[in-house]
Design a protein around this motif. Structure first.
Motif, short mmCIF file in Angstrom:
data_model
loop_
_atom_site.label_atom_id
_atom_site.label_comp_id
_atom_site.label_asym_id
_atom_site.label_seq_id
_atom_site.Cartn_x
_atom_site.Cartn_y
_atom_site.Cartn_z
N ASN A 174 0.82 -29.34 -28.16
CA ASN A 174 -0.41 -28.69 -28.67
C ASN A 174 -0.31 -28.42 -30.18
N ILE A 175 0.15 -29.44 -30.92
CA ILE A 175 0.30 -29.33 -32.37
C ILE A 175 -0.73 -30.22 -33.04
N SER A 176 -1.54 -29.63 -33.96
CA SER A 176 -2.56 -30.41 -34.67
C SER A 176 -1.94 -31.13 -35.86
N PHE A 177 -2.54 -32.24 -36.21
CA PHE A 177 -2.02 -33.06 -37.32
C PHE A 177 -3.19 -33.39 -38.23
N GLU A 178 -3.03 -33.08 -39.52
CA GLU A 178 -4.05 -33.37 -40.53
C GLU A 178 -3.43 -34.22 -41.62
N LEU A 222 8.85 -35.14 -40.43
CA LEU A 222 7.84 -34.73 -39.45
C LEU A 222 8.48 -34.12 -38.22
N MET A 223 9.60 -34.68 -37.77
CA MET A 223 10.26 -34.13 -36.58
C MET A 223 10.84 -32.75 -36.88
N ASN A 224 11.38 -32.58 -38.06
CA ASN A 224 11.85 -31.23 -38.44
C ASN A 224 10.71 -30.23 -38.41
N ALA A 225 9.52 -30.65 -38.92
CA ALA A 225 8.36 -29.77 -38.91
C ALA A 225 7.92 -29.45 -37.49
N VAL A 226 7.92 -30.47 -36.62
CA VAL A 226 7.51 -30.26 -35.23
C VAL A 226 8.45 -29.27 -34.55
N GLU A 227 9.75 -29.39 -34.82
CA GLU A 227 10.71 -28.51 -34.16
C GLU A 227 10.63 -27.07 -34.66
N SER A 228 10.00 -26.85 -35.84
CA SER A 228 9.95 -25.49 -36.39
C SER A 228 8.70 -24.72 -35.98
N SER A 267 0.29 -24.48 -30.57
CA SER A 267 -0.87 -24.31 -31.46
C SER A 267 -0.45 -24.33 -32.92
N GLY A 268 0.60 -25.09 -33.21
CA GLY A 268 1.03 -25.22 -34.59
C GLY A 268 0.18 -26.23 -35.35
N ARG A 269 0.50 -26.39 -36.65
CA ARG A 269 -0.31 -27.27 -37.48
C ARG A 269 0.58 -27.99 -38.48
N LEU A 270 0.40 -29.32 -38.61
CA LEU A 270 1.08 -30.13 -39.61
C LEU A 270 0.05 -30.66 -40.58
N ASN A 271 0.38 -30.59 -41.88
CA ASN A 271 -0.50 -31.11 -42.92
C ASN A 271 0.28 -32.10 -43.77
N VAL A 272 -0.28 -33.30 -43.89
CA VAL A 272 0.34 -34.35 -44.69
C VAL A 272 -0.69 -34.82 -45.70
N SER A 321 3.75 -30.24 -44.82
CA SER A 321 3.88 -28.78 -44.65
C SER A 321 3.53 -28.41 -43.22
N ASP A 322 4.06 -27.25 -42.81
CA ASP A 322 3.79 -26.74 -41.47
C ASP A 322 3.59 -25.23 -41.56
N ASN A 323 3.17 -24.64 -40.44
CA ASN A 323 2.98 -23.19 -40.38
C ASN A 323 3.96 -22.55 -39.42
#
Length: 866
Positions: free
Chosen positions: A738-742, A767-773, A777-782, A798-800
């Motif tokens: 449940n992680i959004s990707f922008e 990206l995998m480091n960001a996913v693991e952190s 309902s997390g969010r990734l921005n590229v 970046s991630d939240n």
């Protein structure tokens, strides 16, 4: 109405009517009653005798006897029998007796009434005189006393108007003190010139009561009095105590009045008693005035000893208020001081009513009374501004008529004036003139004390400021030093705004480096700057000289800052070393404060110290920058050496692992060819083969990563496409978590020369480091962007999530540095090494709102391979 209050016409009318009634009645009744009816004449005789007294009664009796004789002749019959009848003679005698008796009775009653009236009048006179004396003695206010006295005098002597005049023996003039209401409108500022005759002058010179029944033709009253007072008759009573002439009481009658001897005696008696009471009251008032003066001067002296705590403005207000309270008749007191340029006298303290024509107006030095007072150093008393040429009107019509001005001088130095005014003319005395001079001396002491205190405090502030700036020279941070200096100057010297601009070498523009207060902070946040050569600062920079003005509106090249609307004065001082200008120290001031040459000297000294501080700060900053670059290069070399050692180690390990791994794979393939394997064994064998192949692939990637790179290995790679490929690889994993990707790609992003697989591995690692952190309902921005100035492609991921532990953030790219329970700490190290081989840069930082951001820069042109 009493008989003696009837007019003669009314009396004669009543007499004729009564006689006519008698004649008619007697002629009608005499035939019936005969001569005895004549006794009825007693009625008109008594009435007439009561009207006219004894003589009138006797005359009425004789007249009635004559009328009776005529009636007797007029009757039919023998008139001689009637005339000589005994009853007729008796009636005549009775008529004479009654007429005489009635007249005497009337005279007796009238005399008794007159005595009673005189007694009542005398009692009323003595009572009023006693009340007036008591009011004079008991009164605490001269104005209240005069008002009561005027009212009682009018009642006492039954006058229409009354006023008390004070006789000025030096000026030979009569001055009204307290006129009655009807007289006040016409005589408030009236006085009798010395060369003209006045009632006051007449009664004082002759020393007696003077009665003038016709004012217009009297030698004792001047036409001016007749014109202003408008009386028909006047009574003047002198007020003298021994040889001391106090003034006079003037009583006016609007209708012609004939003065009796008793009125003159009463007037003289009242004048003597009032003069004694006035003299005693005057002595008491003077004693109280001396006590008030002593108390006021003591208060001023006490305040002078505490001038540091009280302040100059409060001291001047105290002196002005004391002048108004102590000087009788003063309605306003003003202290004027010379301005900085000693060109104008400016009102600094005002007590009482505000007369805009004098109280708050600037007066040019040398003009009018104030100029003469300062020039001569003496106090001047203007008795009437309308007749004295020394008084100059400044604008509107003044509200005062008397003016007294004393100089404020200290040791020959002219400081200003203190003045009092009154709406009445001829108010101030010589004693009050001396008092005002004394107050002027106290004002001079207060000003000198305040100037000495101000000079001492200013010197202490200057010393403290220079000391703190000198102390700040040890601070090698230019921004902190400049900010401290601007705030210090504003606080210690009360400037409106202080700011320091640094000159931008490429453009010559002025860039705000530090500003005082909230306004300075706002301007700093806006990166406020001024074009080269603009404003007063531009002029100071071009001329390399200090410049200041106390009226910016007169400076053509002045440029107003919208954040500083109240600026009236500005001073710009170049901050320079030798001939090199480092910046501009700009000071702005708001009214009523202005700059002086002392300010220029102090700020110039501060600017010189700032130049030294800025030079030291610049040298220190250059040194720190060089040290930082040297440290960065050294760290980079150490890191590169570590990576090289690790690469050789990994290459050696991967080579050593590759041979036994190939033997294991060959044995597994032979084992798989056996036909008698069970189903479970076949499945387990497939798993082992799969993992062996994955290990072989990993070892191959490691060998490929650290295999020497050739220039021909680099091919054009589109970063946007690589991001899309990696996203397709991890999209299923993102959905499950449940992680959004922008992704915000730059459509004009150019390709870069790179090893595609290695760049893909870097993006995948990040990206995998960001996913693991991140959690659910997390969010990734590229995002990607082309930086044309540096010919670089910028990639941001970046991630939240939880972010990077601050303790490992500085060493995040070193091997085996991780805060993950199952991590090896090699992913970011390998990524860093790959980016470095591509002549790029990679950084990591924590976001202020949470999470972390990795930034990557890769060149768009082919670089020499390491």
């Amino acid at each position: 109405m009493s008989p003696y209050q009837l007019t003669n016409r009314a009396k004669w009318t009543m007499t004729i009517v009564s006689m006519a009634v008698y004649i008619i009645c007697a002629a009608w009744l005499v035939e019936t009653y005969g001569a005895s009816i004549f006794i009825a004449g007693v009625i008109p005789v008594s009435f007439i005798g009561f009207l006219f007294g004894t003589t009138g009664g006797a005359g009425a009796a004789v007249s009635l006897i004559f009328i009776n004789v005529l009636l007797a002749f007029w009757l039919k019959g023998n008139p001689s029998a009637t005339l000589f009848d005994g009853s007729f003679l008796s009636v005549c005698i009775i008529l004479l007796f009654v007429g005489t008796l009635t007249g005497r009775l009337r005279q007796s009653i009238e005399n008794r009434l007159q005595k009673e009236i005189e007694l009542l009048s005398r009692e009323r006179y003595l009572s009023l005189l006693n009340d007036m004396t008591r009011s004079i003695i008991a009164s605490t206010s001269p104005d209240v006393m005069m008002g009561v006295l005027i009212k009682d005098l009018k009642i006492l002597l039954e006058a229409d108007d009354c006023t008390l005049t004070r006789w000025n023996d030096d000026l030979k003039k009569a001055i009204p003190l307290s006129p009655s209401a009807t007289f006040e409108k016409n005589s408030r500022h009236f006085e009798i010139p010395s060369q003209q005759v006045s009632m006051t002058k007449s009664v004082i010179s002759e020393g007696r009561v003077i009665a003038t029944e016709d004012v217009t033709n009297s030698p004792y009253a001047s036409p001016e009095i007749a014109g202003h007072f408008r009386p028909r008759s006047m009574l003047g009573i002198p007020l003298s105590y021994g040889q001391i002439k106090l003034g006079a009481i003037l009583l006016a009658y609007h209708t012609p009045h004939k003065f009796t001897k008793e009125e003159l005696e009463r007037g003289e008696q009242a004048g003597n008693q009032i003069a004694i009471a006035l003299w005693n009251a005057q002595q008491d008032f003077e004693l109280q005035q001396r006590l008030k003066e002593s108390d006021a001067l003591t208060s001023i002296a006490r305040a002078l000893s505490q001038s540091e705590r009280i302040g100059l403005s409060n001291l001047l207000e105290l002196i002005a208020s004391s002048a108004k309270e102590l000087i009788s008749g003063a309605e306003q007191a003003v202290i004027h001081l010379l301005d900085e340029d000693e060109r104008f006298l400016v009102a600094e303290a005002v007590a009482g009513i505000i007369d805009t024509a004098n109280g708050k107006t600037k007066m040019r030095l040398g003009e009018g009374v104030a100029g003469q007072v300062l020039a001569e150093g003496t106090t001047i008393n203007i008795l009437d501004i309308t007749t004295d040429d020394r008084f100059i009107k400044l604008g509107g019509v003044p509200l005062f008529h008397s003016l007294m001005v004393a100089p404020i001088i200290s040791g020959g130095r002219k400081l200003g004036t203190i003045s009092v005014q009154s709406s009445l003319a001829q108010v101030f005395t010589d004693n009050e003139k001396n008092l005002l001079s004394t107050l002027g001396i106290h004002a001079a002491i207060a000003i000198e004390n305040a100037n000495l205190l101000e000079s001492t405090q200013q010197a202490l502030k200057e010393t403290d400021s220079l000391y703190q700036i000198n102390q700040g020279l040890v601070a090698l941070n230019a921004d902190e030093l400049l900010s401290a200096v601007t705030d210090l100057l504003q606080k210690n010297f009360g400037y409106y705004h202080v700011q320091v601009y640094i000159i931008d070498p490429p453009t010559g523009d002025f860039i705000l480096q530090a500003g005082s207060g909230e306004i300075g902070q706002k301007l700093k946040e806006q990166n406020y700057r001024l074009p080269a050569g603009s404003g007063i600062m531009g002029y100071a920079a071009e001329t390399s000289a200090s410049f200041f003005t106390n009226n910016v509106d007169e400076v053509m090249f002045f440029l107003r800052n919208p954040y500083l609307p109240e600026t009236r004065s500005e001073m710009a001082i170049p901050v320079k070393i030798g001939g090199q200008i480092l910046g501009i120290l700009d000071i702005q001031q708001a009214p009523p404060k202005i700059f002086t040459n002392r300010d220029l000297q102090i700020i110039s000294a501060v600017a010189d110290q700032l130049a030294i501080a800025l030079q030291k700060a610049g040298l220190y900053e250059d040194l720190q920058t060089s040290l930082h670059h040297e440290k960065t290069a050294r760290n980079q070399l150490v890191q590169n050496e570590r990576l090289a050692v690790m690469g050789r180690l990994l290459a050696s390990v991967s080579h050593e692992l590759n041979n036994p791994l190939q033997a294991i794979q060959n044995a597994l393939f032979l084992l798989k060819a056996e036909r008698n394997l069970s189903l479970q064994g076949q499945q387990d064998l497939d798993i082992v083969l799969s993992e062996a192949e994955r290990m072989a692939a990993m070892i191959e990637r490691l060998r490929a990563t650290y295999r020497p790179i050739q220039a021909e290995d680099f091919t054009p790679v589109q970063i946007n496409n690589v991001v899309e490929d990696v996203y397709a690889l991890i999209s299923t994993h993102l959905r499950h978590n449940n992680i959004s990707f922008e992704f915000h790609p730059d459509p004009a992003l150019p390709s870069i020369p790179a090893l595609g697989d290695q760049i893909r591995q870097v993006i995948l690692n990040l990206l995998m480091n960001a996913v693991e952190s991140v959690v659910d309902s997390g969010r990734l921005n590229v995002s990607t962007k082309y930086i044309e100035s540096n010919s670089e492609v910028f990639l941001s991921i970046s991630d939240n999530g939880d972010g990077i532990d601050p303790s490992i953030l500085p060493n995040i790219f070193e091997a085996f540095i991780t805060n993950k329970e199952r991590g090896t700490g090699l992913g970011l190290t390998i990524s860093y090494d790959i980016i470095l081989k591509h002549h790029g840069r990679i950084t990591a930082e924590n976001n202020s709102a949470g999470g972390a951001t990795f930034n990557v820069w890769l060149p768009t042109r082919r670089m020499e391979t390491p």
